[in-house]
Design a protein around this motif. Structure first.
Motif, PDB file in Angstrom:
ATOM      1  N   PHE A  70      45.403  36.985 -13.714  1.00  0.00           N
ATOM      2  CA  PHE A  70      44.527  38.032 -12.865  1.00  0.00           C
ATOM      3  C   PHE A  70      43.318  38.581 -13.679  1.00  0.00           C
ATOM      4  N   LYS A  71      42.157  38.443 -12.891  1.00  0.00           N
ATOM      5  CA  LYS A  71      41.000  39.259 -13.423  1.00  0.00           C
ATOM      6  C   LYS A  71      40.616  40.357 -12.513  1.00  0.00           C
ATOM      7  N   ASP A  72      40.469  41.536 -12.922  1.00  0.00           N
ATOM      8  CA  ASP A  72      40.336  42.782 -11.981  1.00  0.00           C
ATOM      9  C   ASP A  72      41.234  42.725 -10.624  1.00  0.00           C
ATOM     10  N   GLY A  73      42.328  42.380 -10.965  1.00  0.00           N
ATOM     11  CA  GLY A  73      43.433  42.374 -10.078  1.00  0.00           C
ATOM     12  C   GLY A  73      43.405  41.166  -9.068  1.00  0.00           C
ATOM     13  N   GLU A  74      42.623  40.238  -9.124  1.00  0.00           N
ATOM     14  CA  GLU A  74      42.480  39.089  -8.340  1.00  0.00           C
ATOM     15  C   GLU A  74      43.119  37.934  -9.069  1.00  0.00           C
ATOM     16  N   LEU A  75      43.665  37.010  -8.545  1.00  0.00           N
ATOM     17  CA  LEU A  75      44.136  35.789  -9.075  1.00  0.00           C
ATOM     18  C   LEU A  75      43.172  34.758  -9.233  1.00  0.00           C
ATOM     19  N   ILE A  76      42.967  34.311 -10.443  1.00  0.00           N
ATOM     20  CA  ILE A  76      41.838  33.460 -10.922  1.00  0.00           C
ATOM     21  C   ILE A  76      42.459  32.086 -11.223  1.00  0.00           C
ATOM     22  N   ALA A  77      43.358  31.914 -11.994  1.00  0.00           N
ATOM     23  CA  ALA A  77      43.968  30.687 -12.356  1.00  0.00           C
ATOM     24  C   ALA A  77      45.515  30.851 -12.252  1.00  0.00           C
ATOM     25  N   ASN A  94      36.227  31.230  -9.117  1.00  0.00           N
ATOM     26  CA  ASN A  94      35.221  31.252 -10.051  1.00  0.00           C
ATOM     27  C   ASN A  94      34.986  32.560 -10.429  1.00  0.00           C
ATOM     28  N   SER A  95      34.984  32.841 -11.888  1.00  0.00           N
ATOM     29  CA  SER A  95      34.961  34.103 -12.494  1.00  0.00           C
ATOM     30  C   SER A  95      33.735  34.369 -13.486  1.00  0.00           C
ATOM     31  N   GLU A  96      32.905  33.507 -13.112  1.00  0.00           N
ATOM     32  CA  GLU A  96      31.623  33.703 -14.010  1.00  0.00           C
ATOM     33  C   GLU A  96      30.886  35.105 -13.935  1.00  0.00           C
ATOM     34  N   ILE A  97      30.417  35.364 -14.989  1.00  0.00           N
ATOM     35  CA  ILE A  97      29.832  36.737 -15.302  1.00  0.00           C
ATOM     36  C   ILE A  97      28.345  36.348 -15.638  1.00  0.00           C
ATOM     37  N   ASP A  98      27.420  37.417 -14.927  1.00  0.00           N
ATOM     38  CA  ASP A  98      26.062  37.016 -15.210  1.00  0.00           C
ATOM     39  C   ASP A  98      25.661  37.720 -16.524  1.00  0.00           C
ATOM     40  N   TYR A  99      25.410  37.112 -17.606  1.00  0.00           N
ATOM     41  CA  TYR A  99      24.712  37.484 -18.637  1.00  0.00           C
ATOM     42  C   TYR A  99      23.293  37.781 -19.174  1.00  0.00           C
ATOM     43  N   SER A 100      22.646  37.175 -18.011  1.00  0.00           N
ATOM     44  CA  SER A 100      21.104  36.861 -18.163  1.00  0.00           C
ATOM     45  C   SER A 100      20.311  38.255 -18.669  1.00  0.00           C
ATOM     46  N   ALA A 101      20.994  39.478 -18.211  1.00  0.00           N
ATOM     47  CA  ALA A 101      20.079  40.630 -18.570  1.00  0.00           C
ATOM     48  C   ALA A 101      20.329  40.800 -19.993  1.00  0.00           C
ATOM     49  N   VAL A 152      30.777  26.797 -18.888  1.00  0.00           N
ATOM     50  CA  VAL A 152      31.445  26.085 -19.793  1.00  0.00           C
ATOM     51  C   VAL A 152      30.857  24.620 -20.036  1.00  0.00           C
ATOM     52  N   ASP A 153      30.631  24.195 -18.541  1.00  0.00           N
ATOM     53  CA  ASP A 153      30.411  22.849 -18.663  1.00  0.00           C
ATOM     54  C   ASP A 153      28.714  22.634 -19.444  1.00  0.00           C
ATOM     55  N   GLU A 154      28.110  23.515 -19.062  1.00  0.00           N
ATOM     56  CA  GLU A 154      26.664  23.519 -19.810  1.00  0.00           C
ATOM     57  C   GLU A 154      26.764  23.609 -21.288  1.00  0.00           C
ATOM     58  N   LEU A 155      27.671  24.250 -21.819  1.00  0.00           N
ATOM     59  CA  LEU A 155      27.645  24.482 -23.308  1.00  0.00           C
ATOM     60  C   LEU A 155      28.412  23.191 -23.741  1.00  0.00           C
ATOM     61  N   THR A 156      29.220  22.826 -23.323  1.00  0.00           N
ATOM     62  CA  THR A 156      29.828  21.538 -23.622  1.00  0.00           C
ATOM     63  C   THR A 156      29.088  20.436 -23.770  1.00  0.00           C
TER      64      THR A 156
END
Length: 310
Positions: free
Chosen positions: A85-92, A100-107, A266-270
């Motif tokens: 769970f992330k932030d109380g929501e089931l993600i896996a 999808n639990s991606e976080i925007d790090y562009s900033a 993850v796919d882009e990094l791989t």
């Protein structure tokens, strides 16, 4: 008297290894195999770590007011993440993503501040530590990526000299060269040159960077001119791993979040790490184990430990 607190962390894990073995769940299970009580191992990875970073009011325990990031497992001695769970929501669930639990790090992406404009190729030539009396051999550094973290990381070895130039051979094996370059010069630029075991190129070069505690580059190649070009290309970014051949870029992995992290999925990094390995394979490298990017980035830990980075 204060009681000592232990905590766990992990670093330099390739994305492939993380996907196959896990992250902190794997470290906790490993601790249990080594005889540490599972509850203590879990606490070392959660509450103790959060407390050491003064973040225990936000994370590290199942307490009202904390972030609701929770892993449910059917075993404490062998962590098997059944629900995440992330932030109380089931993600896996059952090791498969359900959301999808991606976080925007562009900033957090930063622009590079170049520091190698005045770097000359001849600064990357290997200068012998010592010359034999007959002038046929030179003592140089030999760095070994497989010896990182301990005394076998580097040696001082004798190699042949021919027509006044160092021949990159030791005990019947040919090596690439490695240059360790301080990014921003303070007076005379600090550069350390030697031979390198662990990544080999017949031609071209590969370079990557590290921002702290002092910004440095490492570049691997055979010719000073190509190595200088490659590292100057990496200098255009806040952080990057770049493969070049004949003064042309073959593969680029930007590491642009403070020069420490990639702003990729993850796919882009791989895919990007695999592209670096594929480009180097064309240049003669036969990679074993972790991606070359990981091998090169991990060098900085040992370079700093053994005082090759001033």
């Amino acid at each position: 008297m204060f009681a000592a607190k232990s905590w766990l962390c992990t670093d330099n894990i390739s994305i492939e290894r993380l996907l196959k073995m896990g992250h902190m769940d794997w470290i906790i299970s490993l601790c249990a195999e080594m005889g540490i009580h599972p509850i203590k191992a879990i606490k070392m990875a959660t509450y103790n770590t959060a407390k050491s970073y003064h973040m225990d009011h936000l994370i590290g325990s199942l307490t009202p007011g904390r972030f609701a990031d929770i892993v449910l497992t059917d075993s404490l001695s062998k962590i098997n993440p059944l629900y995440v769970f992330k932030d109380g929501e089931l993600i896996a669930k059952d090791k498969k993503m359900v959301k999808n639990s991606e976080i925007d790090y562009s900033a957090m992406v930063t622009k590079g501040i170049p520091g190698l404009d005045d770097l000359a190729p001849e600064q990357l030539d290997i200068e012998p530590l010592e010359i034999s009396e007959d002038g046929t051999k030179a003592k140089v550094y030999l760095f070994d990526v497989y010896g990182r973290g301990h005394a076998k990381f580097y040696q001082e070895v004798w190699v042949p000299v021919k027509d006044g130039k160092i021949v990159p051979e030791y005990e019947g094996e040919t090596y690439s060269r490695l240059s360790v370059i301080r990014r921003y010069a303070d007076g005379k630029r600090h550069v350390v040159n030697g031979l390198f075991k662990g990544v080999f190129v017949e031609r071209g070069a590969v370079a990557t960077s590290w921002p702290a505690p002092i910004p440095y580059f490492v570049v691997v190649g055979q010719e000073s001119d190509e190595m200088a070009y490659c590292v100057k290309e990496a200098d255009k970014y806040s952080g990057a791993c770049i493969v070049t051949e004949s003064h042309a870029n073959k593969s680029v992995m930007p590491i642009e979040i403070y020069g420490m992290m990639t702003n990729m999925t993850v796919d882009e990094l791989t895919s990007s790490a695999s592209a670096i390995d594929a480009a180097l394979e064309e240049l003669g490298n036969r990679n074993e184990g972790e991606p070359v990017v990981n091998k090169l980035l991990s060098l900085f830990i040992s370079l700093h430990r053994f005082r090759f980075m001033e």
